[in-house]
Enzyme design. Structure first.
Site, PDB file in Angstrom:
ATOM      1  N   ASP A  18       8.538  53.398  84.219  1.00 18.68           N
ATOM      2  CA  ASP A  18       8.701  52.840  82.875  1.00 18.68           C
ATOM      3  C   ASP A  18       7.679  53.431  81.901  1.00 18.68           C
ATOM      4  OD1 ASP A  18       9.898  51.271  80.976  1.00 18.68           O
ATOM      5  OD2 ASP A  18       8.958  49.395  81.614  1.00 18.68           O
ATOM      6  N   HIS A  35      11.694  61.095  78.134  1.00 23.11           N
ATOM      7  CA  HIS A  35      12.573  61.120  79.316  1.00 23.11           C
ATOM      8  C   HIS A  35      12.516  62.488  79.999  1.00 23.11           C
ATOM      9  CE1 HIS A  35      13.912  57.198  78.453  1.00 23.11           C
ATOM     10  NE2 HIS A  35      14.657  57.495  77.412  1.00 23.11           N
ATOM     11  N   LEU A 129       9.743  63.389 103.414  1.00 21.80           N
ATOM     12  CA  LEU A 129       9.986  62.170 102.629  1.00 21.80           C
ATOM     13  C   LEU A 129      11.467  62.020 102.265  1.00 21.80           C
ATOM     14  CD1 LEU A 129       8.394  60.039 100.602  1.00 21.80           C
ATOM     15  CD2 LEU A 129       9.090  61.696  98.893  1.00 21.80           C
TER      16      LEU A 129
HETATM   17  C1  IPE Z   1      13.595  49.339  84.037  1.00 19.94           C
HETATM   18  O1  IPE Z   1      13.003  49.688  82.841  1.00 19.94           O
HETATM   19  C2  IPE Z   1      14.625  50.342  84.417  1.00 19.94           C
HETATM   20  C3  IPE Z   1      14.124  51.667  84.769  1.00 19.94           C
HETATM   21  C4  IPE Z   1      12.875  52.034  84.809  1.00 19.94           C
HETATM   22  C5  IPE Z   1      15.118  52.617  85.125  1.00 19.94           C
HETATM   23  P1  IPE Z   1      13.505  49.093  81.467  1.00 19.94           P
HETATM   24  O2  IPE Z   1      12.600  49.665  80.417  1.00 19.94           O
HETATM   25  O3  IPE Z   1      14.958  49.329  81.314  1.00 19.94           O
HETATM   26  O4  IPE Z   1      13.257  47.537  81.669  1.00 19.94           O
HETATM   27  P2  IPE Z   1      13.015  46.375  80.624  1.00 19.94           P
HETATM   28  O5  IPE Z   1      14.143  46.438  79.648  1.00 19.94           O
HETATM   29  O6  IPE Z   1      11.702  46.653  79.965  1.00 19.94           O
HETATM   30  O7  IPE Z   1      12.984  45.130  81.447  1.00 19.94           O
HETATM   31  C1  IPE Z   2      11.769  54.358  81.471  1.00 20.27           C
HETATM   32  O1  IPE Z   2      11.243  54.493  80.209  1.00 20.27           O
HETATM   33  C2  IPE Z   2      13.033  55.158  81.673  1.00 20.27           C
HETATM   34  C3  IPE Z   2      14.256  54.349  81.666  1.00 20.27           C
HETATM   35  C4  IPE Z   2      14.319  53.072  81.634  1.00 20.27           C
HETATM   36  C5  IPE Z   2      15.491  55.075  81.706  1.00 20.27           C
HETATM   37  P1  IPE Z   2      11.745  53.651  78.978  1.00 20.27           P
HETATM   38  O2  IPE Z   2      12.819  54.430  78.292  1.00 20.27           O
HETATM   39  O3  IPE Z   2      12.116  52.276  79.367  1.00 20.27           O
HETATM   40  O4  IPE Z   2      10.448  53.653  78.075  1.00 20.27           O
HETATM   41  P2  IPE Z   2       9.885  52.454  77.205  1.00 20.27           P
HETATM   42  O5  IPE Z   2       9.779  51.265  78.112  1.00 20.27           O
HETATM   43  O6  IPE Z   2      10.853  52.240  76.100  1.00 20.27           O
HETATM   44  O7  IPE Z   2       8.556  52.950  76.739  1.00 20.27           O
HETATM   45 MG    MG Z   3      11.136  50.540  79.483  1.00 17.18          MG
END
Ligand code: IPE
Ligand code: IPE
Ligand code: MG
Length: 244
Positions: A18, A35, A129
């Site tokens: 995240d 990303h 792994l």
């Molecule tokens: C969880 O992250 C999903 C992934 C890392 C793929 P999100 O950014 O989508 O989760 P929330 O919305 O903060 O709970």
């Molecule tokens: C995690 O990063 C990747 C996915 C959930 C696909 P985020 O896109 O959720 O990044 P933040 O949480 O908005 O910073």
């Molecule tokens: Mg996120």
């Protein structure tokens, strides 16, 4: 670098990757830039895990809820496996990591579906792994599909409802056959599970860090493992020195 005991490395680590969006925002760049960097970090962190003998690494990369993001972002994320594979193909072929994907497979573009099959096939005999990418994965969905399969086996007379045990459920999850989850790491400071591995986390140790996913490196991995190695895992019992 934090010291870790190589004889007590977790067998199975899961990660919620995240913070890609915030990583980009901090640099005044579009979210997709985060990303992009986040995706390229996957193989690096998997390699660090492989080096120290972790057997399973399960990474949350696209959730069943992430479809709710703006179309442009969803489109970009959907193409991530393709971009990653075209850049890393040689490295993937020469490394000892076995790639697996879990989640629904009926909603992403055919080219992604084909790529996933190709990548799994190409690495199926690797002995290092096992790297599992959770892509269009959600725990509610995983448990629901398991329940449907079990119910169907009962209807077909192959299974008696009174014979259903936790192992029956476990064996119908996408992670059937995986070792128990030891450690769950979430980056970016959020302290929630976001529909990830709800069954599998039963006795996992949790590690939350403020570090954003694209910045998560070997040093951060070692910090998480060192923290894990200081935990007292009791599984509801008592450890030997506390029994008297
Ligand atoms: C969880 O992250 C999903 C992934 C890392 C793929 P999100 O950014 O989508 O989760 P929330 O919305 O903060 O709970
Ligand atoms: C995690 O990063 C990747 C996915 C959930 C696909 P985020 O896109 O959720 O990044 P933040 O949480 O908005 O910073
Ligand atoms: Mg996120």
């Amino acid at each position: 670098m934090e010291q870790i005991d190589l004889n007590r490395v977790p067998q199975h680590i899961a990660m919620i990757l995240d913070g890609n969006g915030r990583w980009a925002k901090k640099r005044m760049l579009p979210r997709n830039y985060g990303h992009r960097n986040g995706a390229f970090n996957i193989n690096k962190v998997a390699t660090y895990c492989d080096e120290i003998g972790v057997k399973y690494l399960t990474m949350y990369c696209f959730s069943t809820e992430n479809w709710n993001r703006p179309q442009k972002e969803v489109d970009y994320l959907m193409k991530a496996p393709i971009r990653m594979f075209s850049r890393l193909k040689k490295q993937i072929q020469s490394s000892n990591i076995r790639w697996k994907f879990i989640g629904r497979r009926d909603r992403f573009p055919k080219e992604v579906f084909d790529l996933i099959n190709e990548l799994e096939d190409l690495t199926k005999d690797k002995t290092g792994l096992t790297l599992t990418i959770c892509f269009d994965y959600g725990s509610y969905e995983e448990i629901t599909q398991a329940v449907k399969k079990i119910a169907q086996e009962c209807v077909d007379g192959k299974l008696n409802p009174s014979d259903i045990t936790p192992d029956t459920i476990e064996n119908h999850l996408y992670t059937a056959g995986y070792p128990k989850l030891d450690l769950l790491i979430r980056t970016s400071g959020e302290c929630r599970i976001s529909n990830y591995l709800l069954w599998q986390i039963a006795y996992a140790e949790f590690y939350f860090t403020d570090v954003l996913w694209p910045d998560f490196d070997k040093e951060e991995l070692y910090k998480a493992i060192a923290s894990y190695q200081k935990r007292d895992r009791r599984f509801g019992g008592l450890n030997d020195n506390k029994k008297n």
